[in-house]
Design an enzyme around this catalytic site. Structure first.
Site, PDB file in Angstrom:
ATOM      1  CG  LEU A  39      -1.848  -1.206   1.344  1.00 32.51           C
ATOM      2  CD1 LEU A  39      -2.750  -1.067   2.572  1.00 32.51           C
ATOM      3  CD2 LEU A  39      -2.695  -1.381   0.085  1.00 32.51           C
ATOM      4  CG  HIS A  43      -3.215   1.202  -2.247  1.00 34.38           C
ATOM      5  ND1 HIS A  43      -1.853   1.080  -2.386  1.00 34.38           N
ATOM      6  CD2 HIS A  43      -3.760   0.445  -3.223  1.00 34.38           C
ATOM      7  CE1 HIS A  43      -1.591   0.262  -3.389  1.00 34.38           C
ATOM      8  NE2 HIS A  43      -2.714  -0.129  -3.919  1.00 34.38           N
ATOM      9  CB  SER A 192       2.438  -1.662  -5.748  1.00 29.97           C
ATOM     10  OG  SER A 192       1.304  -1.236  -5.042  1.00 29.97           O
TER      11      SER A 192
END
Ligand code: PAF
Length: 288
Positions: A39, A43, A192
């Site tokens: 995360l 997010h 990510s």
């Protein structure tokens, strides 16, 4: 943890259903924030938007094997559940749904959801089967959690369009909310996968939002779309992106190709820097 109510980590579907029923009994809506973990602030912006709407937040972490192609980064995909759980707890998440692969896809699992049209080209062409995997797992997450609202980042703009289409077509009583892309100070969209970039690639990566921003401005200023897209491709190639999967202007809703800016549009690009595939997109609105 510092005055935050502990997030409940749940790995089995029965336990999930009863935990969701318990938070629902408090009143208010239930929000789903689906993720594959690792995360970042992108997010957390989804969680914050769900909280701003007063919802109980269920975040899911599931690195979904069916949306990775055979030569993609499934085994390398970053996994950091403990620190993710801390971030979710600090963000005020009530439930962390983190099933194992065998819970999501038990032996004999044979069903897949395919959204034709909007899934077919762009990332759908570059990553065959990817959106079938996304649609299938999101359909399952919707049935497992039964949220009132579900939040997705605009960074994965085609994914958002696929999920909106699926929710409409299958009459899911869930509101799909797109949340604007979060960016680093130099404009790179948070992802990510940015973790894979070397220092040198990280510097070169800033050309992706820059080239898109320049092309969007040129199109708004009346430059021919094909010419603006060609210039963006050249800038990306000069920065070391190879291959460039696409740089395209599309209808903002259907993702149909656009040769002129005659309606709200989205400029989308995907290109690889070394072993890392980056995507980004920007809105392009016609002048009034
Ligand atoms: O955007 C993602 O992280 C994934 O595609 C999603 C929506 C969680 C489905 O696996």
């Amino acid at each position: 943890m510092g005055g935050h109510r502990a997030v409940q980590l749940i790995r089995e579907i029965d336990a999930l259903r009863s935990a969701v029923a318990t938070v629902r009994a408090d009143g208010g809506t239930v929000a789903l924030v689906p993720t594959m973990g690792a995360l970042h602030a992108g997010h957390m912006a989804l969680v914050a938007e769900a909280k701003r709407r007063g919802a109980h937040v269920v975040a899911s972490i599931f690195v979904n094997p069916t949306q990775f192609g055979p030569n993609e980064d499934l085994s390398l995909y970053p996994r950091r559940e403990a620190s993710d759980a801390r971030m979710l707890e600090e963000g005020g998440c009530a439930i962390l749904w983190a099933p194992d692969v065998a819970v999501m896809y038990p032996d004999g699992h044979a069903t897949s959801v395919r959204v034709s049209g909007v899934s077919d080209d762009l990332d759908g062409a570059a990553r065959p089967g990817h959106f079938d995997g996304v649609a299938t797992v999101v359909a399952k997450l919707f049935n497992q959690v039964r949220p009132d609202i579900a939040l997705f980042g605009e960074k994965d703009y085609q994914q958002l369009a696929v999920i909106r289409r699926m929710a409409r077509d299958l009459d899911w009583p869930v509101e799909i909310i797109g949340v604007p892309t979060q960016r680093d100070a130099d404009g790179l969209a948070l992802s990510s996968r940015n973790l894979y970039l070397s220092d040198e690639e990280r510097v070169a990566a800033r050309m992706l939002p820059r080239a898109l921003g320049e092309a969007a401005q040129a199109i708004r200023d009346g430059k021919a779309v094909a010419e603006a897209l060609g210039a963006a491709r050249e800038r990306l190639a000069a920065a070391g992106f190879d291959p460039i999967d696409y740089v395209e202007l599309r209808d903002a809703g259907t993702l149909a190709p656009l040769a002129t800016l005659d309606r709200p549009a989205r400029l989308l690009a995907a290109a690889r820097l070394g072993r890392t595939r980056l995507i980004d997109n920007l809105p392009v609105l016609p002048a009034d």
